[in-house]
Design an enzyme around this catalytic site. Structure first.
Site, PDB file in Angstrom:
ATOM      1  N   GLY A  49       0.795  -1.221   0.000  1.00 37.88           N
ATOM      2  CA  GLY A  49       0.000   0.000   0.000  1.00 37.88           C
ATOM      3  C   GLY A  49       0.826   1.269   0.000  1.00 37.88           C
ATOM      4  N   CYS A  50       2.126   1.123  -0.049  1.00 39.93           N
ATOM      5  CA  CYS A  50       3.018   2.284  -0.096  1.00 39.93           C
ATOM      6  C   CYS A  50       3.542   2.435  -1.513  1.00 39.93           C
ATOM      7  CB  CYS A  50       4.192   2.101   0.871  1.00 39.93           C
ATOM      8  SG  CYS A  50       3.701   2.009   2.597  1.00 39.93           S
TER       9      CYS A  50
END
Length: 135
Positions: A49-50
């Site tokens: 998710g980064c």
């Protein structure tokens, strides 16, 4: 409820005049943090998710929660250092009780990060909370 180190960071941010100075301070914090052993930069520690590469390694000694992290982006390394100030030294129960969005808003981060960085920050907080809750 945040750690004493985070309260000091809030005071520092209050002292800094503008976001440019705060941004530089966050980057400097990332440069100053302990290096995560490359052997720990493995898929199990990778945060999904980064936008950039991020690894977090959590640890609990007795009843004290700590974590180390690494990223390939300078500002994200600084955000890891901010989260260390927020969480390191608390108990796992205290970690899960911290309202991270409220605490981080005290620094003005919510207003100055891109949506991708904000999503990554939320992913890091979720991983930290997950590891503390499992302890």
């Amino acid at each position: 409820m945040a750690s004493d180190a985070f309260e000091e960071l809030v005071d520092t941010f209050d002292f800094l005049d503008d976001w440019e100075e705060r941004y530089r301070h966050v980057i400097d914090m990332g440069r100053a943090m302990d290096v995560l052993d490359p052997a720990l930069q493995v898929p199990a520690n990778k945060v999904d998710g980064c936008a950039s590469q991020v690894w977090l390694q959590t640890r609990i000694d007795g009843d004290v929660f700590t974590f180390q992290g690494a990223s390939d982006a300078m500002i994200v390394s600084g955000l890891i250092a901010v989260l260390q100030a927020l969480y390191n030294g608390l108990t796992p129960a205290e970690v899960t009780a911290v309202n991270a969005p409220t605490e981080l808003a005290r620094l003005g981060l919510d207003e100055h990060l891109s949506s991708q960085r904000s999503n990554g920050l939320r992913a890091m907080v979720a991983r930290i909370r997950e590891k503390a809750a499992a302890a």
